[in-house]
Design a protein around this motif. Sequence first.
Motif, mmCIF file in Angstrom:
data_model
loop_
_atom_site.group_PDB
_atom_site.id
_atom_site.type_symbol
_atom_site.label_atom_id
_atom_site.label_comp_id
_atom_site.label_asym_id
_atom_site.label_seq_id
_atom_site.Cartn_x
_atom_site.Cartn_y
_atom_site.Cartn_z
ATOM 1 N N LEU A 91 0.824 -1.203 0.000
ATOM 2 C CA LEU A 91 0.000 0.000 0.000
ATOM 3 C C LEU A 91 0.863 1.260 0.000
ATOM 4 N N GLU A 92 1.922 1.240 0.804
ATOM 5 C CA GLU A 92 2.822 2.394 0.878
ATOM 6 C C GLU A 92 3.561 2.595 -0.437
ATOM 7 N N TRP A 93 4.019 1.485 -1.053
ATOM 8 C CA TRP A 93 4.790 1.592 -2.284
ATOM 9 C C TRP A 93 3.916 2.098 -3.428
ATOM 10 N N THR A 94 2.703 1.580 -3.542
ATOM 11 C CA THR A 94 1.828 1.997 -4.629
ATOM 12 C C THR A 94 1.375 3.437 -4.482
ATOM 13 N N SER A 95 1.334 3.924 -3.245
ATOM 14 C CA SER A 95 0.885 5.311 -3.012
ATOM 15 C C SER A 95 1.766 6.313 -3.741
ATOM 16 N N GLY A 96 3.052 5.995 -3.875
ATOM 17 C CA GLY A 96 3.958 6.940 -4.524
ATOM 18 C C GLY A 96 4.376 6.547 -5.922
ATOM 19 N N LYS A 97 4.129 5.287 -6.319
ATOM 20 C CA LYS A 97 4.659 4.793 -7.591
ATOM 21 C C LYS A 97 3.607 4.545 -8.671
ATOM 22 N N VAL A 98 2.415 4.125 -8.283
ATOM 23 C CA VAL A 98 1.410 3.726 -9.270
ATOM 24 C C VAL A 98 0.657 4.951 -9.779
ATOM 25 N N GLU A 99 0.590 5.074 -11.117
ATOM 26 C CA GLU A 99 -0.106 6.206 -11.728
ATOM 27 C C GLU A 99 -1.386 5.786 -12.432
ATOM 28 N N THR A 100 -1.617 4.477 -12.560
ATOM 29 C CA THR A 100 -2.849 4.019 -13.201
ATOM 30 C C THR A 100 -4.027 4.186 -12.243
ATOM 31 N N LYS A 101 -5.240 4.128 -12.792
ATOM 32 C CA LYS A 101 -6.448 4.340 -12.005
ATOM 33 C C LYS A 101 -6.669 3.228 -10.990
ATOM 34 N N TRP A 102 -6.214 1.992 -11.328
ATOM 35 C CA TRP A 102 -6.426 0.831 -10.487
ATOM 36 C C TRP A 102 -5.121 0.070 -10.328
ATOM 37 N N TRP A 103 -5.046 -0.750 -9.296
ATOM 38 C CA TRP A 103 -3.970 -1.735 -9.207
ATOM 39 C C TRP A 103 -4.496 -2.996 -8.544
ATOM 40 N N VAL A 104 -3.850 -4.107 -8.844
ATOM 41 C CA VAL A 104 -4.291 -5.411 -8.367
ATOM 42 C C VAL A 104 -3.198 -6.064 -7.543
ATOM 43 N N ASP A 105 -3.582 -6.595 -6.407
ATOM 44 C CA ASP A 105 -2.702 -7.383 -5.538
ATOM 45 C C ASP A 105 -3.039 -8.851 -5.780
ATOM 46 N N ALA A 106 -2.137 -9.580 -6.472
ATOM 47 C CA ALA A 106 -2.432 -10.955 -6.907
ATOM 48 C C ALA A 106 -1.496 -11.957 -6.254
ATOM 49 N N SER A 107 -2.044 -13.106 -5.930
ATOM 50 C CA SER A 107 -1.211 -14.208 -5.444
ATOM 51 C C SER A 107 -0.366 -14.748 -6.591
ATOM 52 N N PRO A 108 0.912 -15.094 -6.344
ATOM 53 C CA PRO A 108 1.747 -15.658 -7.418
ATOM 54 C C PRO A 108 1.407 -17.112 -7.715
ATOM 55 N N TRP A 109 0.498 -17.714 -6.960
ATOM 56 C CA TRP A 109 0.205 -19.147 -7.112
ATOM 57 C C TRP A 109 -1.121 -19.393 -7.820
ATOM 58 N N LEU A 110 -1.567 -18.387 -8.556
ATOM 59 C CA LEU A 110 -2.767 -18.557 -9.366
ATOM 60 C C LEU A 110 -2.423 -19.290 -10.658
ATOM 61 N N ARG A 111 -3.390 -20.027 -11.178
ATOM 62 C CA ARG A 111 -3.217 -20.597 -12.514
ATOM 63 C C ARG A 111 -4.522 -20.443 -13.279
#
Length: 510
Positions: free
Chosen positions: A376-396
Amino acid sequence: MSWTEIFPILTDEMLDAYQEQVTPEERAQLDAWLGVDRILNPQPASHLVVVSLFRDPERAMMEPSGAGDVGDLLFCAEDSWFELRRLLDGAAEVLARKDTALRVYLSAELAEFADRLTEAGCEVALMKGSSTSNNPAALWRFLALEEEGRWITVTHGNFGHKMIHDVERTEQVMAANLGGWRLPHLVGDKSHRLEARSYRPIHSAHFGAKGGHPTGLLMRALIWHGQRGTMPLGCSEGEGGGLGYPLEGSEWTSFEEPPEMFDHWFLLAALYPRLAFEGLLTFLIWQRKFVNYWYAVDVEYATWANPASEILFTRKIVTPDSPWNELSESGGVAVRSETTVFRRARRKVYEGSEDPLPKKEVLSFYAFKGDLPSLLEWTSGKVETKWWVDASPWLRSFPVGSELFLDRRYEKAEVVVCGHFFYKIDETVAAWAVARGLDPGEWKEGWIRKLPKLEGPLTLWRTEFSRQFCQALAEQPAGIRPELLLSAWMQQGKAIVQTTSAARMGWRLG
């Protein structure tokens, strides 16, 4: 060359020969594989949606923990594993349609699940026999096409909520007064994709047609002739029968080992030559790399058989109106526009368990190491898109494809989560809630509160909202989890949170 010069067809003369020459023993054996024992909870609807359901014991991955617990029981239907609950979720949407029923062709050894299916409103065709591979189970659903005066949609239990799209296609064809719709596709080794042997005119889990075809007879005759050597099992590409190739899935040498793709062979050799004369709507994906000569031969045959037949050229990914008109694609996954996707490892559920390796479709997401507050802290200053997704790396991704939050309804949400969990309020949280002016009756010490699952497999955040939330979270006392703060904001009307599931978007964990 025409279609009939290239691909073999099960003729009416072959049907006559089968009925005249089949022995009682052969008939009994065929009936054990393809016969329906009885129909449970029959529905009079004019539109019948059908799937097959069976389990392959050699590939069973999980077992139910109790008689009533079917959520973790994995079945194999048309060559894919899925949860029974996924089928029931899709059934609910199908059954909500006007004058529409869903029939499940259920393998005999799964009869114990018939009650669960009928309670959900499904019609169940309990088979006389079982199936320990893709066939004959994949053939069973085609038996519905025998029913005169009904429309049949053949689909896949693994599609879940996506089954409704096939139902809508059939409804459109019904309104157009055609005999059915289909989606041609290619099968087998990619090195053969320019050869006739790779072409199939109908996808076995994606088509709809008007009933009234003797499919049970066609199936039995095709198997019988194939075993006797009186049915050609290959195709020809050259003049005078040159360049002949065997067709994958056509050789049913024994009843113990049916070929995996026999259902595709049945549609090609027995059903399609009859459906074509009813008039078909063909969905052709123009973006495919291998839209080859055989597509053209097929279209020529279909329009010759019935000039009313139509072709609808379509894109691989359908993109509705803004903000979905410029969908991005990451690793083959359709992603909501203006969205950045991160893959972040969650806490292990079981101590000592090994983390599965990320699948290729997930590797295209940005990797992030850290907990949720750090992200949350990192995206607050880095993400410029309207949305962002927090995804598990173990999805298939499921074989039919996957997406990330394409539903239009999410446009009004600040957060979209995959599920909830229950949390017992302790003394610290109860005091914190009182200090915030929250309803003490809902935040009493020792009470259980339902919280949004921010550590679920997928979470969609509105970037502007997540910045405000991150700042507020940093001001909270120790012991206040992000889910508690978000739940408090929901109660105060400061956050709009919606719920979905990874499965609904075409994902499975592990």
